[in-house]
Motif scaffolding. Sequence first.
Motif, PDB file in Angstrom:
ATOM      1  N   ILE A  50       0.841  -1.206   0.000  1.00 34.10           N
ATOM      2  CA  ILE A  50       0.000   0.000   0.000  1.00 34.10           C
ATOM      3  C   ILE A  50       0.875   1.255   0.000  1.00 34.10           C
ATOM      4  O   ILE A  50       0.600   2.230  -0.714  1.00 34.10           O
ATOM      5  N   ASN A  51       1.944   1.215   0.779  1.00 35.14           N
ATOM      6  CA  ASN A  51       2.871   2.343   0.830  1.00 35.14           C
ATOM      7  C   ASN A  51       3.537   2.577  -0.531  1.00 35.14           C
ATOM      8  O   ASN A  51       3.662   3.720  -1.001  1.00 35.14           O
ATOM      9  N   TRP A  52       3.942   1.490  -1.172  1.00 28.07           N
ATOM     10  CA  TRP A  52       4.543   1.605  -2.508  1.00 28.07           C
ATOM     11  C   TRP A  52       3.549   2.209  -3.500  1.00 28.07           C
ATOM     12  O   TRP A  52       3.895   3.082  -4.299  1.00 28.07           O
ATOM     13  N   ALA A  53       2.294   1.733  -3.459  1.00 31.59           N
ATOM     14  CA  ALA A  53       1.275   2.213  -4.392  1.00 31.59           C
ATOM     15  C   ALA A  53       1.025   3.711  -4.207  1.00 31.59           C
ATOM     16  O   ALA A  53       0.851   4.445  -5.193  1.00 31.59           O
ATOM     17  N   GLU A  54       1.021   4.176  -2.963  1.00 36.27           N
ATOM     18  CA  GLU A  54       0.811   5.601  -2.708  1.00 36.27           C
ATOM     19  C   GLU A  54       1.948   6.437  -3.289  1.00 36.27           C
ATOM     20  O   GLU A  54       1.717   7.472  -3.920  1.00 36.27           O
ATOM     21  N   LYS A  55       3.188   5.984  -3.079  1.00 38.00           N
ATOM     22  CA  LYS A  55       4.334   6.721  -3.609  1.00 38.00           C
ATOM     23  C   LYS A  55       4.361   6.704  -5.136  1.00 38.00           C
ATOM     24  O   LYS A  55       4.755   7.691  -5.775  1.00 38.00           O
ATOM     25  N   ALA A  56       3.950   5.593  -5.729  1.00 32.67           N
ATOM     26  CA  ALA A  56       3.957   5.460  -7.187  1.00 32.67           C
ATOM     27  C   ALA A  56       2.700   6.060  -7.814  1.00 32.67           C
ATOM     28  O   ALA A  56       2.564   6.066  -9.042  1.00 32.67           O
TER      29      ALA A  56
END
Length: 309
Positions: free
Chosen positions: A275-281
Amino acid sequence: MITSSERAIEIKGLKKSYGTVKAVDGISFYVKKGQVFTLLGPNGAGKTTTIEILEGLKEADAGQIEFFNRKVDKIGSKEKEDIGVLLQKNNYIEKVKVKEMLKMFSSFYKKSLPINDILEKIALKDKEDSFVENLSGGQQQRLSIGLALINDPKILYLDEPTTGLDPQARRNLWDLIEGLKDEGKTIFLTTHYMDEAEKLSDYVYIMDQGKIIADGTPEELIDNLGQENVIDFARNGLEDNQLAELKEHYPEIKINPEDISVYVQDISTALPALINWAEKAEFKLDNLKIRRPNLEDVFIELTGKGLRD
């Protein structure tokens, strides 16, 4: 250890080539009596050729076949008396009634079961005077199984028995197949539905490029995958650079045309990180779901292909 007396069919070093193409390349396996045995493989794997040899429709180039503890050079007329076959497609004669069709097939064998018993088993007693062409798809498949059972076979080959059926008809066929196993029938199954294989199979062999590449119970094959959880989400036009970055975080990842599957051990840390990766990307995680690995995951891992590729 399974003794020879417990084996319905055993093959050793079976080979079949077409020109330079090795369709079946020295495979060996056995089928235990009273089990549902499933042979899986992508198109071109060699499973159809293997089955046709075991049904007596083709002859092997080399190899040994044991049919119920009897060594045979090929599956001939004697063995076919103890074999029932449901093919992928059936072209029924027009304007033939269900009971007439069963009677006609019973005349092909030296021994046959009572027609009424077959009608009861396949739940078509109320359709015995109906024309075959007027049956639903599920009813026609039940009739096909009835025709395959007419000679009271020791082993039943079911080649993709539920293809094209609606969900309820598929479930009805599953119940019928499980009932036949409970009666002690040996069933050799092929299917393009992985949930079907997982539901019905006692044992599975996976074939690719003419060779057996894995075998075990569905549970054993799934456990051998070595992953505890799968996170699925829609691909949503994920860019190549984003995929590369995702692979750095999750080495065990399968990229499909419509979705992404990430294989992880610890879901409690993997999901927040995703989820953290998706937010940054700035990537939207649509159709997100968490599940246990299944037989389809095993199949794709081993062959690199979907069952219909």
